[in-house]
Design an enzyme around this catalytic site. Sequence first.
Site, PDB file in Angstrom:
ATOM      1  N   GLY A  55       0.776  -1.240   0.000  1.00 28.28           N
ATOM      2  CA  GLY A  55       0.000   0.000   0.000  1.00 28.28           C
ATOM      3  C   GLY A  55       0.803   1.283   0.000  1.00 28.28           C
ATOM      4  O   GLY A  55       0.364   2.286  -0.552  1.00 28.28           O
ATOM      5  N   LYS A 141      -6.873   6.732  10.690  1.00 25.97           N
ATOM      6  CA  LYS A 141      -8.266   6.585  11.141  1.00 25.97           C
ATOM      7  C   LYS A 141      -8.238   6.442  12.664  1.00 25.97           C
ATOM      8  O   LYS A 141      -8.420   5.335  13.185  1.00 25.97           O
ATOM      9  CB  LYS A 141      -8.881   5.311  10.543  1.00 25.97           C
ATOM     10  CG  LYS A 141      -9.161   5.342   9.046  1.00 25.97           C
ATOM     11  CD  LYS A 141      -9.770   4.004   8.636  1.00 25.97           C
ATOM     12  CE  LYS A 141     -10.244   3.982   7.211  1.00 25.97           C
ATOM     13  NZ  LYS A 141     -10.726   2.622   6.815  1.00 25.97           N
ATOM     14  N   PHE A 163     -14.132   3.500   4.136  1.00 27.34           N
ATOM     15  CA  PHE A 163     -13.190   2.585   3.500  1.00 27.34           C
ATOM     16  C   PHE A 163     -12.793   3.247   2.192  1.00 27.34           C
ATOM     17  O   PHE A 163     -13.638   3.514   1.338  1.00 27.34           O
ATOM     18  CB  PHE A 163     -13.811   1.212   3.254  1.00 27.34           C
ATOM     19  CG  PHE A 163     -12.802   0.239   2.718  1.00 27.34           C
ATOM     20  CD1 PHE A 163     -11.981  -0.474   3.576  1.00 27.34           C
ATOM     21  CD2 PHE A 163     -12.638   0.082   1.346  1.00 27.34           C
ATOM     22  CE1 PHE A 163     -11.015  -1.344   3.083  1.00 27.34           C
ATOM     23  CE2 PHE A 163     -11.665  -0.789   0.841  1.00 27.34           C
ATOM     24  CZ  PHE A 163     -10.857  -1.500   1.723  1.00 27.34           C
ATOM     25  N   ASP A 170      -6.036  -0.526  -1.658  1.00 27.27           N
ATOM     26  CA  ASP A 170      -6.762  -1.427  -2.546  1.00 27.27           C
ATOM     27  C   ASP A 170      -8.116  -1.844  -1.993  1.00 27.27           C
ATOM     28  O   ASP A 170      -8.378  -1.743  -0.798  1.00 27.27           O
ATOM     29  CB  ASP A 170      -5.941  -2.690  -2.779  1.00 27.27           C
ATOM     30  CG  ASP A 170      -5.942  -3.618  -1.554  1.00 27.27           C
ATOM     31  OD1 ASP A 170      -5.604  -3.120  -0.456  1.00 27.27           O
ATOM     32  OD2 ASP A 170      -6.305  -4.795  -1.689  1.00 27.27           O
ATOM     33  N   ARG A 176      -5.326   0.321  -6.604  1.00 26.24           N
ATOM     34  CA  ARG A 176      -4.123   0.936  -6.025  1.00 26.24           C
ATOM     35  C   ARG A 176      -3.558   2.036  -6.919  1.00 26.24           C
ATOM     36  O   ARG A 176      -2.891   2.944  -6.443  1.00 26.24           O
ATOM     37  CB  ARG A 176      -3.026  -0.115  -5.810  1.00 26.24           C
ATOM     38  CG  ARG A 176      -3.343  -1.174  -4.764  1.00 26.24           C
ATOM     39  CD  ARG A 176      -2.072  -1.989  -4.496  1.00 26.24           C
ATOM     40  NE  ARG A 176      -2.332  -3.251  -3.822  1.00 26.24           N
ATOM     41  CZ  ARG A 176      -2.435  -3.392  -2.498  1.00 26.24           C
ATOM     42  NH1 ARG A 176      -2.341  -2.347  -1.711  1.00 26.24           N
ATOM     43  NH2 ARG A 176      -2.645  -4.585  -1.968  1.00 26.24           N
TER      44      ARG A 176
HETATM   45  P1  IMP Z   1      -4.597  -1.987  10.862  1.00 24.54           P
HETATM   46  O1  IMP Z   1      -3.721  -3.132  11.235  1.00 24.54           O
HETATM   47  O2  IMP Z   1      -6.037  -2.235  11.248  1.00 24.54           O
HETATM   48  O3  IMP Z   1      -4.123  -0.639  11.328  1.00 24.54           O
HETATM   49  O4  IMP Z   1      -4.711  -1.983   9.299  1.00 24.54           O
HETATM   50  C1  IMP Z   1      -3.768  -1.547   8.445  1.00 24.54           C
HETATM   51  C2  IMP Z   1      -4.049  -2.112   7.066  1.00 24.54           C
HETATM   52  O5  IMP Z   1      -5.456  -2.305   6.803  1.00 24.54           O
HETATM   53  C3  IMP Z   1      -3.589  -1.132   6.034  1.00 24.54           C
HETATM   54  O6  IMP Z   1      -2.210  -1.251   5.760  1.00 24.54           O
HETATM   55  C4  IMP Z   1      -4.489  -1.464   4.859  1.00 24.54           C
HETATM   56  O7  IMP Z   1      -3.943  -2.517   4.116  1.00 24.54           O
HETATM   57  C5  IMP Z   1      -5.789  -1.944   5.490  1.00 24.54           C
HETATM   58  N1  IMP Z   1      -6.812  -0.884   5.514  1.00 24.54           N
HETATM   59  C6  IMP Z   1      -7.338  -0.267   6.594  1.00 24.54           C
HETATM   60  N2  IMP Z   1      -8.247   0.653   6.232  1.00 24.54           N
HETATM   61  C7  IMP Z   1      -8.294   0.623   4.889  1.00 24.54           C
HETATM   62  C8  IMP Z   1      -9.044   1.378   3.894  1.00 24.54           C
HETATM   63  O8  IMP Z   1      -9.860   2.277   4.178  1.00 24.54           O
HETATM   64  N3  IMP Z   1      -8.804   1.042   2.597  1.00 24.54           N
HETATM   65  C9  IMP Z   1      -7.915   0.092   2.214  1.00 24.54           C
HETATM   66  N4  IMP Z   1      -7.195  -0.613   3.098  1.00 24.54           N
HETATM   67  C10 IMP Z   1      -7.374  -0.351   4.417  1.00 24.54           C
END
Ligand code: IMP
Length: 192
Positions: A55, A141, A163, A170, A176
Site C-alpha cells: 500500500g 483513522k 473505507f 486497494d 491501487r
Molecule cells: P490496521 O492493522 O487495522 O491498522 O490496518 C492496516 C491495514 O489495513 C492497512 O495497511 C491497509 O492494508 C488496510 N486498511 C485499513 N483501512 C483501509 C481502507 O480504508 N482502505 C484500504 N485498506 C485499508
Amino acid sequence: MERALTDGIERVVIGAEAIARRVRELGSQISEEYRTGAAKDPRGRPLLVVGILKGAMPFMADLVRAMDFPLEYDFMAVSSYGNGTSPGEVRILKDLDCAIGGRDVLIVEDIVDTGHTLQHLLAGLSARGPASLRVCTLLDKPHRREVEVPVDYVGFVLPENLFVVGYGLDYAEVYRNLPFVGVLKPECVREA
Ligand code: IMP
C-alpha cells in the site's frame, strides 16, 4: 471494452493535487527535523526509510523525492490474516535486506486503522535496536484504533469511518493505481 478504473468510484475524498501538496509539506518537515536533531545514529549513517508494501508504494515514491537530505530506503511486506471482524495474525512476507541496529529508521505506511499492523511492526523492529524509530502514514483513522501506536507524521486524518481506495490503497488488490483517494460505489463492493 474494459471499463475505466474511475467508473467504480463514488466520490473523490482527497484529490491528487491535495495529496501532492501534503506530501511536499511532509517531505519538508521531515527533512528539517532530520537535519536538525531527529537523527540519533551515533555513527551518522543516513536515515533508512522503510516502505510497507504494497500500500505505501506510491506514497513512499513521492515522499522520498520530497525529502532533501541523504537517505537510504528499503521495503517490508506484511499480511494480516483476519476473519473480517477481528484482527488476525500479522505476518512478515518480506523482511528488510539490511540490519537496523544503531540506525535511524522511518516507517512509511499507507494507513493506520486499528493499529495492529503497526504495533506488530514496531515491536519487531524495536527489538533489533535501532537508534530511533518513527512512523509516517499517509492516512490515519484514529477513531478506529484498538491499540495505541505512536504516529509521528500524518498526511490526512479521515474524518469519517470510510473505507477508501487509491494512491496505494486497494479493494481486493484493485484500485491501487488511482492517483487520488476515493470511496467505491456500493455496487462495486462485493458482499463478504
Ligand atoms: P490496521 O492493522 O487495522 O491498522 O490496518 C492496516 C491495514 O489495513 C492497512 O495497511 C491497509 O492494508 C488496510 N486498511 C485499513 N483501512 C483501509 C481502507 O480504508 N482502505 C484500504 N485498506 C485499508
